[in-house]
Write an enzyme that holds these catalytic residues in place. Structure first.
Site, PDB file in Angstrom:
ATOM      1  N   GLU A 190      39.820  30.001  39.146  1.00  0.00           N
ATOM      2  CA  GLU A 190      41.493  30.864  39.266  1.00  0.00           C
ATOM      3  C   GLU A 190      42.246  30.294  40.456  1.00  0.00           C
ATOM      4  O   GLU A 190      41.918  30.264  41.524  1.00  0.00           O
ATOM      5  CB  GLU A 190      41.238  32.344  39.508  1.00  0.00           C
ATOM      6  CG  GLU A 190      40.406  33.146  38.552  1.00  0.00           C
ATOM      7  CD  GLU A 190      40.399  34.708  38.974  1.00  0.00           C
ATOM      8  OE1 GLU A 190      41.275  35.176  39.871  1.00  0.00           O
ATOM      9  OE2 GLU A 190      39.347  35.335  38.361  1.00  0.00           O
ATOM     10  N   GLU A 212      33.909  37.101  40.897  1.00  0.00           N
ATOM     11  CA  GLU A 212      34.409  37.610  42.160  1.00  0.00           C
ATOM     12  C   GLU A 212      33.266  38.710  42.724  1.00  0.00           C
ATOM     13  O   GLU A 212      33.686  39.675  43.448  1.00  0.00           O
ATOM     14  CB  GLU A 212      35.617  37.919  42.255  1.00  0.00           C
ATOM     15  CG  GLU A 212      36.559  36.933  42.093  1.00  0.00           C
ATOM     16  CD  GLU A 212      38.127  37.301  42.226  1.00  0.00           C
ATOM     17  OE1 GLU A 212      38.342  38.527  42.483  1.00  0.00           O
ATOM     18  OE2 GLU A 212      39.077  36.434  42.150  1.00  0.00           O
TER      19      GLU A 212
END
Length: 502
Positions: free
Chosen positions: A294, A175
């Site tokens: 995710e 991320e």
């Protein structure tokens, strides 16, 4: 709504792609009780000789998880992998800045590799591209994958691991588009470090596959430009781009919540388009595939997480207690992966134990299956083979954020080797069952094995250690006659229809 009915044609020649079993992967981060009190609890009555909980191992085996992402997640962006190897008594305690806890490093790379073997899973390892970079990453892969005769590989051997772990899937950070990430980078900064790190890692082991960070969600202001820039800079050394997405039902609007897999579908299509644009721009023959590493429902625990005291060890963080409607959306998200089996080749339900997880445990106590365990298990166990493209006719509805939402979501997997077909269906109708006729004439001599369903009149029903309010049951009313399967999908239900050649 009267006379609602669905129809489907399923033909063995209408093929999307072979399902890569890695879409049924999961994720263990050094966060909350995922590791300490989850997979690892030395004082537990069920602990094995390494301190791993055997009751949890059994549940993970039941899910048949093929690959597990590790060790993060947000925590990896300030993680020194060297802290988690060598004698445990020499390992440092660190401030874990992502989740503001104390990391003891009692479990590290070697222990996790051992645990993965116990559950029959491969490891998807992440490297730190927040506070670290090329040097740490190339040393790390030398430690895990090189046979011996060098500093880092011989260090591994001195730690009791003569043979390399041969970890073949690596995430280049986590991320990195997010301002919350330690070492947050612009797309250009990230693309350059991903390119150079990937180059160095593949020089150490050319057989690995590399996953670059995409957007942390489709709602990020830099989406999909972050993907485009990253791919433009690092395309030559990449194999996958990652996608992350979580959904919640904060407004208590079930019709809108159950439609959110349409948002996931749009996210996937947009990333595929971005990958293929860069492929065309570079005149490349290589396609970049998607790693949805995710995904889940996540919102129940948000308030409790704000109340946790900082700098404790393995506090109960992100412990969502999932209800029945969560299981329905999880089922639709899994169906969405199967609908994109040609490009979604890896995925990781975040996470696996205690932290937004299908498995929950008590410290020094029991382990049990959350509601979302079941659609995950069913697709993982029965969803191996070729993803077929059902021709589905279904009534539709409009919700707050979506129009033309199909009441029925569907995917089908044909296992030619075992001569089996499995159809996955979600009925989203809040009030009505849904009769469905499925034309299966291309599957001559196939017989109905079973129709499994997950049903509950209470969308908010949850499972506990004492009571499984939401658990699979058998629907005995489905019939296969002259190549047409007739079934009745209960209102708001998850359905698994299995057929086998006689």
């Amino acid at each position: 709504m009267a006379n609602v009915k669905a129809k489907m044609i399923l033909d063995k020649n209408y093929q999307i792609a072979k399902v890569d079993e890695r879409i049924y992967g999961s994720f263990i981060e050094h966060l909350g009780r995922a590791v300490y009190g989850g997979i690892y609890e030395p004082g537990h009555p069920e602990a094995d000789e390494q301190g791993f909980r055997k009751d949890v191992i059994d549940l993970v085996k039941e899910l048949q998880v093929p690959i597990v992402r590790y060790p993060g997640g947000n925590m990896v962006s300030a993680y020194n992998w060297e802290d988690g190897v060598g004698p445990k008594e020499d390992r440092p305690r660190r401030l874990e800045l992502a989740w503001r806890t104390i990391e003891t490093n009692e479990v590290g790379t070697n222990e996790f590799a051992d645990w993965a073997k116990k559950v029959g899973a491969e490891v998807m390892m992440a490297v730190n591209l927040g506070t670290r970079g090329i040097d740490a990453a190339r040393n790390f892969i030398e430690y895990t994958n090189h046979p011996g005769g060098t500093y880092w590989s011989d260090l591994r051997r001195s730690h009791g691991y003569e043979q390399p772990h041969n970890i073949k899937t690596w995430c280049l950070g986590n991320e990195m588009d997010g301002s919350w990430q330690i070492g947050h980078k612009t797309a250009h900064e990230y693309g350059r470090i991903a390119q150079e790190t990937g180059k160095a890692m593949k020089l150490v082991d050319p057989t690995i596959e590399l996953v670059a960070c995409g957007s942390s969600s489709s709602g990020m202001p830099t989406f999909p430009e972050y993907e485009a820039t990253t791919l433009d800079l690092a395309y030559d050394h990449l194999d996958f781009i990652s996608l992350h997405q979580y959904y919640g039902n904060r407004s208590n609007d079930p019709a809108n919540f159950l439609a959110k897999n349409l948002d996931m579908d749009h996210f996937i299509k947009t990333v595929i388009s971005t990958c293929d644009y860069i492929k065309a721009k570079k005149r490349s023959k290589k396609s970049i595939n998607l790693s949805f590493d995710e995904w889940n429902v996540w919102y129940h625990s948000n308030q409790a997480d704000r109340e946790i005291e900082p700098w404790s060890i393995a506090p109960p963080q992100l412990e969502d207690h999932y209800n029945f409607e969560d299981a329905l959306l999880v089922g639709s998200m899994l169906i969405t992966f199967l609908q994109h089996a040609d490009r979604v080749k890896m995925a990781a339900m975040a996470q696996l134990v205690n932290v937004i997880a299908p498995i929950m445990t008590e410290n020094n106590g029991r382990a049990w299956k959350q509601t979302i365990f079941y659609p995950y298990m069913h697709t993982s166990v029965f969803g191996r083979g070729i993803s077929l493209k059902p021709i589905l006719t279904t009534p539709k509805y409009d919700s707050k954020d979506f129009t033309d939402v199909p009441y029925v979501d569907s995917a089908a997997v044909y296992n030619e080797e075992n001569e089996e077909v499995t159809i996955f269906l979600v009925n989203k109708h809040l009030e009505s069952s849904m009769p469905i006729d499925i034309d299966l004439r291309s599957f001559e001599d196939y017989k109905l094995v079973e129709h499994i369903e997950l049903v509950n009149d209470d969308l908010k029903a949850v499972n506990t250690a004492d009571h499984q309010a939401v658990a699979p049951q058998s629907n005995k009313d489905s019939k296969l006659d002259n190549g047409v399967l007739s079934a009745n999908l209960a209102k708001t239900s998850w359905n698994v229809i299995r057929l086998k050649k006689s």
